[in-house]
Design a protein around this motif. Structure first.
Motif, mmCIF file in Angstrom:
data_model
loop_
_atom_site.group_PDB
_atom_site.id
_atom_site.type_symbol
_atom_site.label_atom_id
_atom_site.label_comp_id
_atom_site.label_asym_id
_atom_site.label_seq_id
_atom_site.Cartn_x
_atom_site.Cartn_y
_atom_site.Cartn_z
ATOM 1 N N MET B 241 1.199 -1.411 -0.057
ATOM 2 C CA MET B 241 -0.124 -0.503 -0.100
ATOM 3 C C MET B 241 1.025 1.089 -0.196
ATOM 4 S SD MET B 241 -2.392 -1.408 2.913
ATOM 5 C CE MET B 241 -1.111 -2.231 3.664
ATOM 6 N N ALA B 242 0.370 2.301 -0.686
ATOM 7 C CA ALA B 242 1.037 3.880 -0.231
ATOM 8 C C ALA B 242 0.230 4.634 -0.956
ATOM 9 C CB ALA B 242 1.983 3.699 -1.916
ATOM 10 N N GLU B 243 0.533 5.734 -0.736
ATOM 11 C CA GLU B 243 -0.032 7.151 -1.239
ATOM 12 C C GLU B 243 1.339 7.247 -1.989
ATOM 13 O OE1 GLU B 243 -1.304 10.012 1.755
ATOM 14 O OE2 GLU B 243 -2.096 8.348 2.384
ATOM 15 N N GLY B 244 0.847 8.516 -2.720
ATOM 16 C CA GLY B 244 1.506 9.980 -3.333
ATOM 17 C C GLY B 244 0.705 10.732 -3.537
ATOM 18 N N HIS B 245 1.445 11.580 -3.369
ATOM 19 C CA HIS B 245 0.642 13.462 -3.718
ATOM 20 C C HIS B 245 1.664 13.687 -4.667
ATOM 21 C CE1 HIS B 245 -1.690 12.859 0.333
ATOM 22 N NE2 HIS B 245 -0.675 12.214 0.079
ATOM 23 N N PRO B 246 0.654 14.671 -5.645
ATOM 24 C CA PRO B 246 1.547 15.777 -6.801
ATOM 25 C C PRO B 246 2.002 16.275 -6.490
ATOM 26 C CG PRO B 246 -0.948 16.139 -6.603
ATOM 27 C CD PRO B 246 -0.558 14.702 -6.246
ATOM 28 N N ASP B 247 3.102 16.711 -7.080
ATOM 29 C CA ASP B 247 3.686 18.199 -7.014
ATOM 30 C C ASP B 247 1.693 19.213 -7.374
ATOM 31 O OD1 ASP B 247 6.366 17.155 -7.395
ATOM 32 O OD2 ASP B 247 6.307 17.478 -9.451
ATOM 33 N N SER B 248 2.686 20.348 -7.018
ATOM 34 C CA SER B 248 1.560 21.796 -6.608
ATOM 35 C C SER B 248 0.091 21.308 -6.196
ATOM 36 C CB SER B 248 1.482 22.241 -8.296
ATOM 37 O OG SER B 248 0.745 22.826 -7.864
ATOM 38 N N PRO B 249 -0.160 20.409 -5.491
ATOM 39 C CA PRO B 249 -0.779 19.471 -4.994
ATOM 40 C C PRO B 249 -2.692 20.073 -4.850
ATOM 41 C CG PRO B 249 0.677 19.807 -2.672
ATOM 42 C CD PRO B 249 0.867 20.651 -4.284
ATOM 43 N N SER B 250 -2.053 21.283 -5.045
ATOM 44 C CA SER B 250 -3.949 22.909 -4.717
ATOM 45 C C SER B 250 -3.968 22.987 -6.579
ATOM 46 C CB SER B 250 -3.487 23.884 -3.514
ATOM 47 O OG SER B 250 -3.386 22.962 -2.999
ATOM 48 N N ALA B 251 -3.355 23.071 -7.019
ATOM 49 C CA ALA B 251 -3.247 23.445 -8.765
ATOM 50 C C ALA B 251 -2.785 22.646 -9.924
ATOM 51 C CB ALA B 251 -2.927 25.320 -8.596
ATOM 52 N N ILE B 252 -3.373 21.798 -10.091
ATOM 53 C CA ILE B 252 -2.969 21.254 -11.262
ATOM 54 C C ILE B 252 -2.178 22.121 -12.482
ATOM 55 C CG2 ILE B 252 -3.410 20.029 -13.859
ATOM 56 C CD1 ILE B 252 -6.120 19.164 -11.785
ATOM 57 N N THR B 253 -2.988 23.234 -12.599
ATOM 58 C CA THR B 253 -2.247 24.457 -13.417
ATOM 59 C C THR B 253 -0.687 25.007 -12.979
ATOM 60 O OG1 THR B 253 -4.977 25.053 -13.318
ATOM 61 C CG2 THR B 253 -2.660 26.962 -13.839
ATOM 62 N N GLN B 254 -0.315 24.834 -12.283
ATOM 63 C CA GLN B 254 1.251 24.887 -11.799
ATOM 64 C C GLN B 254 1.547 23.892 -11.235
ATOM 65 O OE1 GLN B 254 1.286 28.443 -11.896
ATOM 66 N NE2 GLN B 254 -0.384 28.733 -11.093
ATOM 67 N N ARG B 255 1.110 22.449 -11.965
ATOM 68 C CA ARG B 255 1.974 21.623 -12.051
ATOM 69 C C ARG B 255 2.594 21.224 -12.991
ATOM 70 N NH1 ARG B 255 -2.253 16.944 -10.684
ATOM 71 N NH2 ARG B 255 -2.117 18.303 -9.084
ATOM 72 N N ALA B 256 3.984 20.457 -13.164
ATOM 73 C CA ALA B 256 4.988 21.004 -13.557
ATOM 74 C C ALA B 256 4.688 19.762 -15.098
ATOM 75 C CB ALA B 256 6.424 21.089 -13.054
ATOM 76 N N ASP B 257 4.462 18.684 -14.793
ATOM 77 C CA ASP B 257 4.022 17.538 -15.840
ATOM 78 C C ASP B 257 2.159 17.558 -15.212
ATOM 79 O OD1 ASP B 257 3.578 16.047 -17.095
ATOM 80 O OD2 ASP B 257 4.922 14.664 -16.737
ATOM 81 N N MET B 258 1.618 17.848 -16.117
ATOM 82 C CA MET B 258 0.259 17.778 -15.646
ATOM 83 C C MET B 258 -0.416 16.089 -16.134
ATOM 84 S SD MET B 258 -2.016 20.476 -17.539
ATOM 85 C CE MET B 258 -1.978 21.662 -16.914
ATOM 86 N N THR B 259 1.081 15.660 -17.258
ATOM 87 C CA THR B 259 -0.085 14.309 -17.124
ATOM 88 C C THR B 259 0.284 13.038 -16.521
ATOM 89 O OG1 THR B 259 2.215 14.324 -18.655
ATOM 90 C CG2 THR B 259 0.410 14.382 -20.060
ATOM 91 N N ARG B 260 1.354 13.690 -14.989
ATOM 92 C CA ARG B 260 2.175 13.018 -13.979
ATOM 93 C C ARG B 260 1.358 12.993 -12.868
ATOM 94 N NH1 ARG B 260 6.109 9.226 -14.348
ATOM 95 N NH2 ARG B 260 6.908 10.748 -16.999
ATOM 96 N N LEU B 261 0.698 12.169 -12.166
ATOM 97 C CA LEU B 261 -0.303 12.054 -10.984
ATOM 98 C C LEU B 261 0.178 11.108 -10.064
ATOM 99 C CD1 LEU B 261 -3.611 10.109 -12.176
ATOM 100 C CD2 LEU B 261 -3.397 13.023 -12.620
ATOM 101 N N GLY B 262 0.175 11.845 -8.772
ATOM 102 C CA GLY B 262 0.538 11.498 -7.448
ATOM 103 C C GLY B 262 0.994 9.971 -7.248
ATOM 104 N N LEU B 263 -0.221 9.230 -8.083
ATOM 105 C CA LEU B 263 0.067 8.119 -8.080
ATOM 106 C C LEU B 263 1.527 7.709 -9.087
ATOM 107 C CD1 LEU B 263 -1.287 4.983 -7.853
ATOM 108 C CD2 LEU B 263 -1.867 5.177 -10.058
ATOM 109 N N ALA B 264 2.064 8.064 -9.074
ATOM 110 C CA ALA B 264 3.171 8.036 -9.853
ATOM 111 C C ALA B 264 3.957 8.292 -9.134
ATOM 112 C CB ALA B 264 4.174 8.883 -10.712
ATOM 113 N N LYS B 265 4.000 8.192 -7.602
ATOM 114 C CA LYS B 265 5.476 8.253 -6.545
ATOM 115 C C LYS B 265 4.449 7.068 -5.840
ATOM 116 C CE LYS B 265 5.753 13.629 -6.563
ATOM 117 N NZ LYS B 265 5.777 14.852 -5.553
ATOM 118 N N ALA B 266 3.450 7.043 -6.306
ATOM 119 C CA ALA B 266 2.745 5.508 -4.786
ATOM 120 C C ALA B 266 3.155 4.109 -5.291
ATOM 121 C CB ALA B 266 1.350 6.151 -4.262
ATOM 122 N N ALA B 267 3.226 3.893 -6.806
ATOM 123 C CA ALA B 267 3.417 2.760 -7.594
ATOM 124 C C ALA B 267 4.949 2.413 -7.080
ATOM 125 C CB ALA B 267 2.977 2.682 -8.990
ATOM 126 N N PRO B 268 5.321 2.387 -6.676
ATOM 127 C CA PRO B 268 6.442 1.431 -7.099
ATOM 128 C C PRO B 268 7.268 1.590 -5.365
ATOM 129 C CG PRO B 268 7.474 3.751 -8.331
ATOM 130 C CD PRO B 268 5.900 4.011 -7.899
#
Lengths: 140, 385
Positions: B241-268
C-alpha cells in the motif's frame, strides 16, 4: 426552487492574496516574488517553498504567454456561466516561470496548440471583478 | 515494522447502486453497507473497535456509526481526506492501526446521495482542499472536476497523440463489465460510436468519459492478518500500500508535468512492499472518475510507459479476456460513483472468486487505486491469502 440564481463566484482574498486582486482591478497581472531569493511564485502564498522566506514583493507580468493546454467548457456546472457557454479555458505558460488560467478571446479552440503565442488582457465581468483573459499574440 | 501482509480485508458489503435511493439518507445507506460487511466478515458489530472515514467531514461522521451500530469501545477513529483517493488511503491507515495493535477490526464506510443530494459542482466549492482553485480559477469559469482535469487530457493528447477513440475504449469495456455485474446503474451496451456521438462536457471529455453521480454506499472491514485466519470468508491480504501526492497538489495549472499524477510516486513503493511487479497483476480496479484518469494511471502504475496509455487500452485490452482486466464491476463510469469504495469491494470479491459473471479466472493478485483532490493517488495490492 425559490432560491435566486447564484452569481459568479467571487474571490475572498486573504492578506497574502489581496495585492493580486488589487493589481487586476488596475488592469495589471501582479505576480508574487520572494524578496529574499527572487523566485516568482503563483498562486500567491505566504512562504517561498525554495528558501522559506516570508518576505514578498510583487512584479508585474510581462504580458507574454504561450499555450500549455486548454479545455472548452460546454456543460453548465454553474448557472451563472450558462450564458457564456461554450467558453475556452487556456492554461498558459508565462515567461516568468508560472502559469495562468484564463478565458480565451478572439480565437477558437481549434487554433490552439502547445507553444502558441498569446497576450494577456483584462476584462471586467458583470459583477465588477476584473479577470485576466488571453488573446492570440498575432491577430487572425 | 513492515506493513506488508500484516492486515487483511475480512468483510465487504454494498447497497444497491441507484440514480435515486428513494429519499434514504447517506447515513442509512452507509449503515446498510456496514452491516453487510460486518456480517460478511463473520463478526459482530460490537467487535468493531476502529473506524476510518475515507471521506471525513462528509455526510456521515464516525459518531453516527457508533451510535447506530452500538459500538461499545471505539479505540481508533480518524479519516483520510484525499477525495477519491480516500478509500484506498483508509485501507493503509486501517492496516497500520491493526498492525500496531491499536485496534482489531476497523470499519470503513463511504456512501452518499450524490445524485439526489448535493451535486458535485456545489460540493467541491465548499471543500477546503479546493480553496486555491476556488479563489483563482473558479471566477474565470473553472468550477468542476471535469473542467480541472480536461486540460490534463488535452495536454496528453497534444504531447502523445492520444485520441478520444482511445478514451472511448475504456468507457466501452467498463460498460460491458457493468452489464455483467448485476448491481450497476448502466445496463445497456455502449459502442465507441455512441461515445463519439455523446455531447461534449469539457473538451476533450464527452458525456461517456464522465462517471455517474449516484446514490449508494459500500463498506469494508480490515483486521490484523493473524486474527483473520479463522473467520468466515477467505482472507484477502493487504500486501502493498502507498499514497502519493502530486507536485503542486492544490492547483493542476501550476504542476510542472500535468500528465503525471500522485500515483506515479506511490506505485513503486506499493509494488516494492508487495514484492510484485505490474506483470504479476491479474485484475486491476482503477479509479475512473473520467476515462482519461484510467489511462494516465495505467502509465503511472507502470503497465506501460508515459504516453503509451492510448495504445495500451486499444482492442479491448482492459476486458475480461484482455491483457489486463480493469474495473470488472463497471467502475464509477458505469456501476456507480461511490468514490472508489466500490472498487475496493470488487477487488476483494475477485480475489475470493465471488465476482460472478465478471470473475477473472484464478485471480490471485490484484490492485485497486484511488484518485482525488486534483491528483492525490493511492494504491493497494492485495493477494488471496
Amino acid at each position: 426552487m425559490s432560491q435566486t440564481m447564484p452569481g459568479k463566484p467571487m474571490p475572498d482574498p486573504s492578506p497574502d492574496t489581496q495585492p493580486y486582486w488589487d493589481g487586476l482591478a488596475q488592469g495589471r497581472l501582479m505576480l508574487q516574488r520572494c524578496a529574499d531569493c527572487g523566485r516568482i511564485r503563483h498562486y500567491p502564498q505566504p512562504m517561498c517553498a525554495a528558501c522559506h522566506s516570508m518576505a514578498t514583493d510583487w512584479v508585474e507580468a510581462s504580458g507574454e504567454a504561450t499555450v500549455h493546454s486548454w479545455t472548452v467548457a460546454h456543460h453548465p456546472f454553474h448557472a451563472a456561466f450558462r450564458a457564456d457557454l461554450p467558453y475556452v479555458l487556456v492554461t498558459a505558460d508565462l515567461p516568468e516561470g508560472v502559469r495562468l488560467l484564463a478565458q480565451l478571446r478572439d480565437a477558437e479552440a481549434e487554433a490552439l496548440r502547445p507553444g502558441l503565442k498569446l497576450r494577456i488582457g483584462f476584462e471586467q465581468n458583470e459583477a465588477g471583478l476584473t479577470l485576466p483573459v488571453l488573446r492570440p499574440a498575432t491577430p487572425g | 515494522m513492515q506493513l506488508a501482509n500484516k492486515a487483511a480485508v475480512i468483510g465487504v458489503g454494498d447497497t444497491d447502486y441507484t440514480r435515486d435511493a428513494g429519499g434514504r439518507s447517506a447515513l442509512s445507506l452507509q449503515l446498510e453497507a456496514a452491516l453487510k460487511a460486518i456480517s460478511d466478515a463473520g463478526i459482530q458489530a460490537r467487535d468493531i473497535d476502529g473506524i476510518v472515514m475515507p471521506s471525513p467531514g462528509g455526510p456521515v461522521v464516525a459518531e453516527e456509526l457508533v451510535t447506530n451500530l452500538g459500538i461499545p469501545d471505539l479505540r481508533f477513529s480518524t479519516g483520510t481526506p484525499l477525495g477519491g483517493a480516500g478509500p484506498v488511503a483508509a485501507l493503509q491507515c486501517a492496516a497500520a492501526a491493526v498492525a500496531a495493535g491499536i485496534c482489531s477490526h476497523v470499519l470503513l464506510t463511504l456512501g452518499r446521495t450524490g445524485r439526489t443530494g448535493q451535486r458535485i459542482g456545489a460540493r467541491i466549492q465548499q471543500m477546503p482542499q479546493f480553496r486555491i482553485v476556488g479563489e483563482f480559477e473558479a471566477p474565470s469559469g473553472a468550477l468542476a472536476p471535469a473542467q480541472y482535469y480536461a486540460p490534463m487530457a488535452r495536454r496528453h493528447m497534444a504531447m502523445f497523440g492520444t485520441t478520444s477513440r482511445q478514451l472511448a475504449e475504456i468507457a466501452v469495456t467498463t460498460r460491458q463489465h457493468a452489464i455483467l455485474n448485476g448491481n450497476a446503474r448502466m445496463t445497456t451496451p455502449l459502442s465507441i460510436e455512441d461515445h463519439q456521438a455523446s455531447r461534449m462536457i469539457a473538451d476533450p471529455l464527452r458525456l461517456f468519459d464522465c462517471s455517474l453521480e449516484s446514490d449508494g454506499a459500500a463498506a469494508v472491514v480490515v483486521s490484523a492478518a493473524d486474527r483473520a485466519r479463522d473467520l468466515r470468508r477467505p482472507r484477502v491480504l493487504l500486501a502493498g500500500m502507498a499514497e502519493g501526492h502530486p507536485d503542486s497538489p492544490s492547483a493542476i495549472t501550476q504542476r510542472a508535468d500535468m500528465t503525471r499524477l500522485g500515483l506515479a510516486k506511490a506505485a513503486p513503493r506499493a509494488f516494492a512492499m508487495a514484492g510484485v511487479t505490474p506483470a504479476d497483476i491479474d485484475v486491476a480496479e482503477i479509479y475512473d472518475c473520467f476515462t482519461y484518469i484510467v489511462l494516465c494511471q495505467l502509465e503511472d502504475l507502470g503497465f506501460c510507459g508515459k504516453g503509451e496509455g492510448g495504445a495500451f487500452v486499444e482492442g479491448g485490452a482492459l476486458g475480461l479476456k484482455g491483457r489486463l482486466p480493469v474495473n470488472t464491476h463497471g467502475g464509477l463510469l458505469s456501476q456507480a460513483h461511490i468514490a472508489g469504495m466500490n472498487h475496493v469491494v470488487e477487488l476483494v470479491r475477485q480475489l475470493r472468486g465471488e465476482a460472478g459473471r465478471a470473475q477473472v479466472p484464478d485471480a490471485e493478485v490484484g490492485l485497486v487505486t484511488g484518485y482525488g483532490d486534483l491528483g492525490d493517488g493511492t494504491l493497494a495490492i492485495m493477494t488471496r491469502g
